[in-house]
Design a protein around this motif. Structure first.
Motif, PDB file in Angstrom:
ATOM      1  N   PHE A 273       0.818  -1.219   0.000  1.00  0.00           N
ATOM      2  CA  PHE A 273       0.000   0.000   0.000  1.00  0.00           C
ATOM      3  C   PHE A 273       0.849   1.265   0.000  1.00  0.00           C
ATOM      4  O   PHE A 273       0.327   2.365  -0.191  1.00  0.00           O
ATOM      5  N   ASP A 274       2.149   1.132   0.219  1.00  0.00           N
ATOM      6  CA  ASP A 274       3.055   2.289   0.189  1.00  0.00           C
ATOM      7  C   ASP A 274       3.620   2.564  -1.208  1.00  0.00           C
ATOM      8  O   ASP A 274       4.364   3.520  -1.399  1.00  0.00           O
ATOM      9  N   LEU A 275       3.264   1.741  -2.206  1.00  0.00           N
ATOM     10  CA  LEU A 275       3.888   1.832  -3.532  1.00  0.00           C
ATOM     11  C   LEU A 275       3.274   2.895  -4.450  1.00  0.00           C
ATOM     12  O   LEU A 275       3.846   3.219  -5.493  1.00  0.00           O
ATOM     13  N   ALA A 276       2.122   3.437  -4.070  1.00  0.00           N
ATOM     14  CA  ALA A 276       1.317   4.248  -4.990  1.00  0.00           C
ATOM     15  C   ALA A 276       2.083   5.327  -5.739  1.00  0.00           C
ATOM     16  O   ALA A 276       1.904   5.499  -6.946  1.00  0.00           O
ATOM     17  N   ASP A 277       2.934   6.090  -5.076  1.00  0.00           N
ATOM     18  CA  ASP A 277       3.615   7.206  -5.756  1.00  0.00           C
ATOM     19  C   ASP A 277       5.132   7.104  -5.606  1.00  0.00           C
ATOM     20  O   ASP A 277       5.837   8.113  -5.620  1.00  0.00           O
ATOM     21  N   LYS A 278       5.616   5.889  -5.476  1.00  0.00           N
ATOM     22  CA  LYS A 278       7.039   5.692  -5.212  1.00  0.00           C
ATOM     23  C   LYS A 278       7.825   5.394  -6.486  1.00  0.00           C
ATOM     24  O   LYS A 278       7.262   5.197  -7.562  1.00  0.00           O
ATOM     25  N   LYS A 279       9.148   5.334  -6.325  1.00  0.00           N
ATOM     26  CA  LYS A 279      10.042   4.980  -7.429  1.00  0.00           C
ATOM     27  C   LYS A 279      10.267   3.465  -7.404  1.00  0.00           C
ATOM     28  O   LYS A 279      10.784   2.941  -6.415  1.00  0.00           O
TER      29      LYS A 279
ATOM     30  N   THR B 225       7.177  -4.727 -19.968  1.00  0.00           N
ATOM     31  CA  THR B 225       7.691  -6.094 -19.842  1.00  0.00           C
ATOM     32  C   THR B 225       7.067  -6.685 -18.579  1.00  0.00           C
ATOM     33  O   THR B 225       6.273  -6.019 -17.901  1.00  0.00           O
ATOM     34  N   ALA B 226       7.430  -7.918 -18.251  1.00  0.00           N
ATOM     35  CA  ALA B 226       6.840  -8.551 -17.068  1.00  0.00           C
ATOM     36  C   ALA B 226       7.083  -7.728 -15.815  1.00  0.00           C
ATOM     37  O   ALA B 226       6.241  -7.678 -14.915  1.00  0.00           O
ATOM     38  N   SER B 227       8.237  -7.052 -15.746  1.00  0.00           N
ATOM     39  CA  SER B 227       8.599  -6.345 -14.514  1.00  0.00           C
ATOM     40  C   SER B 227       7.571  -5.291 -14.109  1.00  0.00           C
ATOM     41  O   SER B 227       7.141  -5.263 -12.954  1.00  0.00           O
ATOM     42  N   ASP B 228       7.161  -4.447 -15.025  1.00  0.00           N
ATOM     43  CA  ASP B 228       6.177  -3.425 -14.631  1.00  0.00           C
ATOM     44  C   ASP B 228       4.743  -3.925 -14.757  1.00  0.00           C
ATOM     45  O   ASP B 228       3.873  -3.555 -13.978  1.00  0.00           O
ATOM     46  N   LEU B 229       4.466  -4.809 -15.716  1.00  0.00           N
ATOM     47  CA  LEU B 229       3.093  -5.267 -15.906  1.00  0.00           C
ATOM     48  C   LEU B 229       2.623  -6.136 -14.742  1.00  0.00           C
ATOM     49  O   LEU B 229       1.492  -5.984 -14.263  1.00  0.00           O
ATOM     50  N   LEU B 230       3.483  -7.035 -14.269  1.00  0.00           N
ATOM     51  CA  LEU B 230       3.080  -7.871 -13.139  1.00  0.00           C
ATOM     52  C   LEU B 230       3.029  -7.060 -11.852  1.00  0.00           C
ATOM     53  O   LEU B 230       2.193  -7.326 -10.978  1.00  0.00           O
ATOM     54  N   THR B 231       3.897  -6.051 -11.744  1.00  0.00           N
ATOM     55  CA  THR B 231       3.839  -5.150 -10.591  1.00  0.00           C
ATOM     56  C   THR B 231       2.522  -4.390 -10.586  1.00  0.00           C
ATOM     57  O   THR B 231       1.834  -4.285  -9.552  1.00  0.00           O
ATOM     58  N   ARG B 232       2.135  -3.865 -11.737  1.00  0.00           N
ATOM     59  CA  ARG B 232       0.870  -3.135 -11.835  1.00  0.00           C
ATOM     60  C   ARG B 232      -0.319  -4.040 -11.539  1.00  0.00           C
ATOM     61  O   ARG B 232      -1.284  -3.632 -10.873  1.00  0.00           O
TER      62      ARG B 232
ATOM     63  N   SER C  78      -0.932   4.754 -11.150  1.00  0.00           N
ATOM     64  CA  SER C  78      -0.830   5.790 -12.184  1.00  0.00           C
ATOM     65  C   SER C  78       0.266   6.813 -11.889  1.00  0.00           C
ATOM     66  O   SER C  78       0.775   7.464 -12.808  1.00  0.00           O
ATOM     67  N   LYS C  79       0.651   6.992 -10.616  1.00  0.00           N
ATOM     68  CA  LYS C  79       1.672   7.986 -10.268  1.00  0.00           C
ATOM     69  C   LYS C  79       3.027   7.363  -9.912  1.00  0.00           C
ATOM     70  O   LYS C  79       3.922   8.050  -9.429  1.00  0.00           O
ATOM     71  N   VAL C  80       3.162   6.058 -10.174  1.00  0.00           N
ATOM     72  CA  VAL C  80       4.445   5.404  -9.923  1.00  0.00           C
ATOM     73  C   VAL C  80       5.512   5.988 -10.846  1.00  0.00           C
ATOM     74  O   VAL C  80       5.275   6.256 -12.022  1.00  0.00           O
ATOM     75  N   LYS C  81       6.710   6.184 -10.305  1.00  0.00           N
ATOM     76  CA  LYS C  81       7.850   6.634 -11.111  1.00  0.00           C
ATOM     77  C   LYS C  81       8.682   5.395 -11.431  1.00  0.00           C
ATOM     78  O   LYS C  81       9.373   4.863 -10.554  1.00  0.00           O
ATOM     79  N   TRP C  82       8.605   4.943 -12.668  1.00  0.00           N
ATOM     80  CA  TRP C  82       9.325   3.741 -13.082  1.00  0.00           C
ATOM     81  C   TRP C  82      10.768   4.103 -13.391  1.00  0.00           C
ATOM     82  O   TRP C  82      11.036   4.963 -14.223  1.00  0.00           O
ATOM     83  N   VAL C  83      11.689   3.442 -12.715  1.00  0.00           N
ATOM     84  CA  VAL C  83      13.119   3.711 -12.896  1.00  0.00           C
ATOM     85  C   VAL C  83      13.730   2.529 -13.648  1.00  0.00           C
ATOM     86  O   VAL C  83      13.706   1.391 -13.153  1.00  0.00           O
TER      87      VAL C  83
ATOM     88  N   LEU D 139      -4.294  -6.271 -22.431  1.00  0.00           N
ATOM     89  CA  LEU D 139      -5.502  -5.551 -22.849  1.00  0.00           C
ATOM     90  C   LEU D 139      -6.157  -4.886 -21.642  1.00  0.00           C
ATOM     91  O   LEU D 139      -6.562  -3.721 -21.703  1.00  0.00           O
ATOM     92  N   GLN D 140      -6.231  -5.599 -20.547  1.00  0.00           N
ATOM     93  CA  GLN D 140      -6.856  -5.067 -19.331  1.00  0.00           C
ATOM     94  C   GLN D 140      -6.116  -3.843 -18.809  1.00  0.00           C
ATOM     95  O   GLN D 140      -6.740  -2.876 -18.345  1.00  0.00           O
ATOM     96  N   LEU D 141      -4.781  -3.851 -18.905  1.00  0.00           N
ATOM     97  CA  LEU D 141      -3.979  -2.740 -18.404  1.00  0.00           C
ATOM     98  C   LEU D 141      -3.812  -1.626 -19.438  1.00  0.00           C
ATOM     99  O   LEU D 141      -3.151  -0.627 -19.171  1.00  0.00           O
ATOM    100  N   GLY D 142      -4.424  -1.789 -20.607  1.00  0.00           N
ATOM    101  CA  GLY D 142      -4.375  -0.748 -21.634  1.00  0.00           C
ATOM    102  C   GLY D 142      -3.069  -0.691 -22.406  1.00  0.00           C
ATOM    103  O   GLY D 142      -2.786   0.307 -23.073  1.00  0.00           O
ATOM    104  N   VAL D 143      -2.273  -1.763 -22.343  1.00  0.00           N
ATOM    105  CA  VAL D 143      -0.988  -1.784 -23.046  1.00  0.00           C
ATOM    106  C   VAL D 143      -1.191  -2.041 -24.539  1.00  0.00           C
ATOM    107  O   VAL D 143      -0.463  -1.508 -25.382  1.00  0.00           O
ATOM    108  N   ILE D 144      -2.183  -2.879 -24.884  1.00  0.00           N
ATOM    109  CA  ILE D 144      -2.540  -3.105 -26.282  1.00  0.00           C
ATOM    110  C   ILE D 144      -3.991  -2.665 -26.472  1.00  0.00           C
ATOM    111  O   ILE D 144      -4.800  -2.785 -25.541  1.00  0.00           O
TER     112      ILE D 144
END
Length: 336
Positions: free
Chosen positions: A149-155, A163-170, A181-186, A315-320
């Motif tokens: 629950f602390d991940l919402a606006d973090k890096k 790729t799997a790294s951000d899609l599975l995290t989301r 939506s406000k995550v800063k992907w590094v 599709l669900q996450l709006g990537v395609i």
């Protein structure tokens, strides 16, 4: 007497003919056996007996390394060389450009390339699925992140977008009602993520094994949440693909690659002792880490029903923007 002599002569002639036929059959069998052996060892009949495969240095590659190290590719008449890529997208790019024949990647880049028209890729072999504790979102003790629950606006450190790294995290965040939506992907290469966490360049990170275990040992990394939960439990993670043109032009070569991978995957799944030394040699991890880490779920044959989960999540996450039928992307499978 003359009639008896003629009869005896016919018997002798018949016996001689049968003996000659037997020798001919045995000689022919020997010749066939020799030809089969020569074909296997030399690659005769294969369109491309020397292959280049782009890979990532993760535990997902254990069956591939086993096929190389145990001579299973060689048994199929193949010489297989590998080139390391920085991410799944980079691996895919090597296949598209022709620098590699076959690309290893997490599954999402294959589908996003198809959706965007960047490349017409076909999936040619499965590799891994998520297992309990094989992939996780992790952090370090001095990070502001303590729970999901602390991940919402973090890096959050990942290897590449979509790729799997951000899609599975989301997906995991969405399961828990956390706004991503406000995550800063590094964007950081896998080998550098632990140091980035320690130095505060990221508050959390998506990591697969062996990097989870390594980060725990080097920087005290601790899991925030296991990826093997909710919508991503047992999720199809990685596989091998090639351009449709390459698949069409190299059917015998592809079948040889698949047979070697099926053989190696069966052994890797059933005998961990064969996997650990390969991880030390090829993934460059120490023996203690190899013994401690959690292996992913290995597979080699592509199952369209299971793989359909990947484009459905995209599709669900709006990537395609529109659905993709996995069956349209699965290439010919050896043994089917």
């Amino acid at each position: 007497m003359f009639g008896i002599a003629r009869s005896s002569g016919r018997v002798r002639a018949c016996r001689a003919a049968l003996a000659l036929a037997a020798v001919t059959v045995l000689t022919g069998c020997a010749a066939l056996g020799s030809t089969s052996s020569d074909t296997s060892s030399s690659g005769s009949g294969l369109e491309k007996p020397t292959l280049k495969v782009s890979i990532l240095p993760t535990t997902d590659l254990a069956p591939f390394w086993l096929a190389q190290d145990s001579g299973y590719f060689k048994d199929e008449g193949l010489t297989v060389d590998s080139v390391v890529a920085a991410s799944g997208q980079a691996s895919l790019a090597k296949s598209i450009s022709g620098e590699a024949d076959i690309a290893f990647s997490t599954y999402p880049p294959f589908f996003t390339a198809r959706s965007s028209g960047a490349a017409d890729m076909q999936l040619v072999a499965d590799a891994t699925s998520v297992n309990a504790k094989s992939n996780a979102i992790v952090t370090v003790p001095n990070s502001p992140v303590k729970t999901i629950f602390d991940l919402a606006d973090k890096k959050i450190a990942i290897t590449a977008k979509n790729t799997a790294s951000d899609l599975l995290t989301r997906s995991v965040m969405q399961d828990h009602g956390v706004d991503y939506s406000k995550v800063k992907w590094v964007l950081i290469p896998l080998p550098n993520i632990a140091a980035a966490l320690q130095q505060g360049q990221a508050d959390a990170a998506y990591l697969p094994e062996p990097y989870i275990t390594q980060a725990a040992k080097t920087v005290g990394a601790i899991p925030v949440i296991d990826i093997n939960s909710g919508a991503t439990q047992d999720f199809p993670l990685t596989g091998y693909g090639a351009t449709r043109k390459w698949v069409r032009e190299n059917p015998k070569t592809l079948s040889a690659f698949q047979r070697a991978m099926q053989r190696a995957t069966h052994e890797a799944t059933n005998d961990r002792s064969k996997v650990e030394p390969l991880l030390v040699r090829f993934a460059k991890i120490d023996e203690d880490t190899a013994k401690l880490l959690t292996l992913p779920g290995y597979g080699s044959t592509l199952d369209s029903r299971r793989l359909q989960r990947v484009p459905d999540l995209l599709l669900q996450l709006g990537v395609i923007p529109s659905p993709i039928d996995v069956n349209s992307m699965i290439g010919p499978q050896a043994g089917r």
